[in-house]
Design a protein around this motif. Structure first.
Motif, short mmCIF file in Angstrom:
data_model
loop_
_atom_site.label_atom_id
_atom_site.label_comp_id
_atom_site.label_asym_id
_atom_site.label_seq_id
_atom_site.Cartn_x
_atom_site.Cartn_y
_atom_site.Cartn_z
N GLY A 70 0.81 -1.20 0.00
CA GLY A 70 0.00 0.00 0.00
C GLY A 70 0.85 1.26 0.00
O GLY A 70 1.99 1.27 0.48
N TRP A 71 0.28 2.35 -0.53
CA TRP A 71 1.00 3.63 -0.63
C TRP A 71 1.56 4.07 0.71
O TRP A 71 2.68 4.58 0.79
CB TRP A 71 0.06 4.69 -1.21
N ASP A 72 0.79 3.94 1.78
CA ASP A 72 1.19 4.47 3.07
C ASP A 72 2.51 3.89 3.56
O ASP A 72 3.27 4.55 4.27
CB ASP A 72 0.10 4.22 4.12
N ASP A 73 2.79 2.63 3.19
CA ASP A 73 4.01 1.96 3.66
C ASP A 73 5.09 1.85 2.58
O ASP A 73 6.23 1.49 2.88
CB ASP A 73 3.67 0.55 4.17
N TYR A 74 4.72 2.12 1.35
CA TYR A 74 5.62 1.87 0.23
C TYR A 74 6.93 2.64 0.36
O TYR A 74 8.02 2.07 0.20
CB TYR A 74 4.93 2.24 -1.09
N TRP A 75 6.85 3.93 0.66
CA TRP A 75 8.04 4.77 0.63
C TRP A 75 8.97 4.48 1.79
O TRP A 75 10.20 4.56 1.64
CB TRP A 75 7.64 6.24 0.56
N THR A 76 8.42 4.11 2.91
CA THR A 76 9.26 3.71 4.05
C THR A 76 10.03 2.45 3.71
O THR A 76 11.24 2.35 3.96
CB THR A 76 8.40 3.49 5.30
N ARG A 77 9.34 1.49 3.14
CA ARG A 77 9.99 0.23 2.78
C ARG A 77 11.04 0.43 1.69
O ARG A 77 12.14 -0.11 1.77
CB ARG A 77 8.95 -0.79 2.33
N LEU A 78 10.69 1.23 0.67
CA LEU A 78 11.63 1.45 -0.42
C LEU A 78 12.88 2.16 0.08
O LEU A 78 14.00 1.81 -0.32
CB LEU A 78 10.96 2.25 -1.53
N ALA A 79 12.71 3.17 0.95
CA ALA A 79 13.87 3.87 1.50
C ALA A 79 14.78 2.93 2.26
O ALA A 79 16.01 3.01 2.19
CB ALA A 79 13.40 5.01 2.40
#
Length: 429
Positions: A70-79
């Motif tokens: 999901g969008w809400d967690d995507y950027w944290t995981r990708l970083a």
């Protein structure tokens, strides 16, 4: 929470694979380790994406191992993956983050593959330009879209009033809200969700006033007085019962399933136009699209933007193979029939022609909406600064504090401008 699912579970039928094998040729690669692909989205997007990944594998012999979240967690995981040296080969990228990832060399320029492995010959030029940073191509647009308001036409019929259209103003929503209060249908559903924390809705409002969210130099494009007026606009509608309560809005998320319109809390809410396909699939009611509210009759604040990109990791060991997959994804005609317009209007003229006769009603509405905006559409703004995503999150947080009465509008406006300016300065904006 991320979701890993075997690709074969998502095959849409062996006939698609057979057809794919009969199409043109792709660059031949020696058998290599599977390419890793990550993207944000829900089940419908995953089904379509993995089906195309299987078609690519059937034609080339090179496998794709995918993961969606999901969008809400995507950027944290990708970083975390990027900082740990474990980034996927192909990653979905957003316009507000592409400068940040390109400037950190977390994604690779693709210019060396243009005209060869990466064939964008009939792509819309504005969509190619949207993926450039510093003159180099770092992202391939997966579709064009525009911000929109999705509305539940069935609910508006129950209330007995016409749904919003391209001429609807913020004042019109106030009048609609009063009609909703009188009708009191569906346990008191409101006419509008609370968009005070949405940087996209705020940007549209700013553009109508001749301002901007960010300047070309990466600074804030608005002042404290403008933000104060924005917070007060929504505070007044909240107090009047026009929009959903702070408690209800806090339960919303970037997923369609938890949105105010699908949970029957609001009859209208902002989305990206390509998302109508997913929302309609979740609702038994008739849904439609229209523009963001106008401040008054006149200029709108919309623009046509890349809905998202595919980029290649700066650490990928197989960048040309990754570029070949991206090229297949955005130009193969059989793949296009699987993907439809779920990620936006295809950027290739040939692809648009190939799918135009096979679209569902929701897909056709999404495609037609972008073309219907006319004079409400202006120029694409400059690429956002590296910390745009952090600024966006900060706006969402502080707007929620205003909604719950933790901060006054005045205090929030002052605090946000100070904090956002500091964020941009730290990032070099």
């Amino acid at each position: 929470m991320s979701v890993r699912i075997p690709r074969r579970q998502f095959l849409l039928g062996s006939t698609m694979l057979a057809a794919a094998g009969a199409l043109g040729t792709l660059p031949a690669f020696a058998q290599q380790a599977a390419l890793r692909l990550t993207f944000w989205g829900g089940q419908d997007r995953a089904t379509r994406t993995y089906a195309v990944a299987d078609m690519f594998s059937a034609e080339t012999g090179n496998s794709i191992e995918g993961e969606f979240i999901g969008w809400d967690d995507y950027w944290t995981r990708l970083a975390t993956q990027v900082s740990g040296g474990n980034a996927p080969d192909i990653l979905q990228m957003d316009y507000r983050y592409i400068v940040e990832y390109a400037s950190r060399n977390a994604i690779a320029p693709l210019d060396d593959y243009l005209g060869g492995t990466l064939n964008l010959a009939d792509f819309d030029e504005d969509q190619i330009a949207g993926g450039r940073v510093g003159g180099k191509l770092y992202g391939v647009s997966l579709g064009a879209n525009s911000a929109s308001m999705i509305y539940n036409a069935t609910v508006f019929e129950e209330v007995g009033i016409a749904p919003p259209d391209l001429t609807t103003t913020y004042d019109d929503y106030r009048a609609m809200g009063e009609a909703f209060a009188s009708a009191n249908v569906r346990n008191g559903i409101k006419v509008l969700s609370d968009a005070s924390g949405s940087d996209i809705v705020f940007e549209n409002w700013l553009r109508q006033r001749g301002s901007a969210l960010f300047t070309a130099e990466g600074k804030l494009g608005f002042d404290e007085a403008s933000l104060l007026e924005w917070f007060k606009l929504w505070a007044d509608m909240r107090a009047a019962g026009i929009i959903v309560s702070a408690e209800d809005q806090a339960l919303s998320s970037a997923s369609a399933e938890a949105s105010m319109i699908i949970t029957n809390k609001a009859a209208t809410t902002p989305i990206n136009s390509n998302e109508l396909v997913v929302y309609q699939g979740l609702s038994p009611d008739t849904l439609g699209l229209t523009s963001y509210p106008l401040i008054s009759d006149g200029i709108g604040g919309h623009y046509r933007k890349p809905s998202q990109f595919f980029s290649v990791s700066g650490t990928s060991q197989n960048p040309e193979q990754a570029a070949a997959f991206i090229s297949y994804f955005v130009t193969n005609l059989e793949a296009a029939k699987v993907l439809g317009v779920e990620r936006g209007s295809p950027c290739s003229a040939a692809v648009r022609d190939a799918i135009s006769g096979d679209l569902t009603l929701a897909s056709r509405l999404a495609l037609d909406y972008v073309a219907s905006l006319g004079d409400l559409v202006g120029a694409l703004p400059p690429s956002p600064p590296p910390a745009a995503g952090e600024v966006s999150k900060a706006l969402g947080t502080i707007s929620q504090e205003v909604a719950f009465g933790v901060r006054s509008s005045e205090d929030a406006a002052q605090a946000f401008v100070t904090d956002a300016t500091s964020i941009l300065e730290r990032s070099g904006g």
